[in-house]
Design a protein around this motif. Sequence first.
Motif, short mmCIF file in Angstrom:
data_model
loop_
_atom_site.label_atom_id
_atom_site.label_comp_id
_atom_site.label_asym_id
_atom_site.label_seq_id
_atom_site.Cartn_x
_atom_site.Cartn_y
_atom_site.Cartn_z
N UNK A 77 15.92 72.35 17.45
CA UNK A 77 16.91 72.40 18.53
C UNK A 77 16.43 73.36 19.61
N UNK A 78 16.72 73.02 20.85
CA UNK A 78 16.49 73.96 21.94
C UNK A 78 17.50 75.09 21.82
N UNK A 79 17.11 76.27 22.22
CA UNK A 79 18.01 77.42 22.14
C UNK A 79 19.30 77.18 22.93
N UNK A 80 19.19 76.44 24.01
CA UNK A 80 20.34 76.21 24.88
C UNK A 80 21.43 75.35 24.24
N UNK A 81 21.08 74.63 23.18
CA UNK A 81 22.06 73.74 22.55
C UNK A 81 22.34 74.11 21.10
N UNK A 82 21.61 75.08 20.59
CA UNK A 82 21.77 75.46 19.19
C UNK A 82 23.20 75.89 18.93
N UNK A 83 23.77 75.36 17.84
CA UNK A 83 25.15 75.70 17.50
C UNK A 83 26.17 74.80 18.17
#
Length: 120
Positions: free
Chosen positions: A58-64
């Motif tokens: 996952x990209x950090x911007x969408x993680x979670x």
Amino acid sequence: QLQASGGGLVQAGGSLKVSCAASGRTSSTYAVGWFRQAPGKGREFVAAHRWSNTNTLYADSVKGRFTISRDNAKNTVYLQMNSLKPEDTAVYYCAVGGILTATPSLYDYWGQGTLVTVSS
């Protein structure tokens, strides 16, 4: 051949699920990636999943907030997007390649894209 669908207009904070259906010859070793491209910007990695196991990036911007999943019987990969933000607005593309990677150039086949618009 890849067919992306499920895009649309959603308010900030809402959810949307986009799909990527693969047809034709497929392999259990391939990886499916989701990328997005906002107006005037380059293609950005979102998430990727290897079909043969549960490895996921996952990209950090969408993680979670975003979750990638699959339906083996339908040969379809999904991207569940929650807590959407206006900056998530983009055309979302799915792609297939032999390596689980965030690098767009390493994917061999691309779908046509589906537009996701998040209003503030």
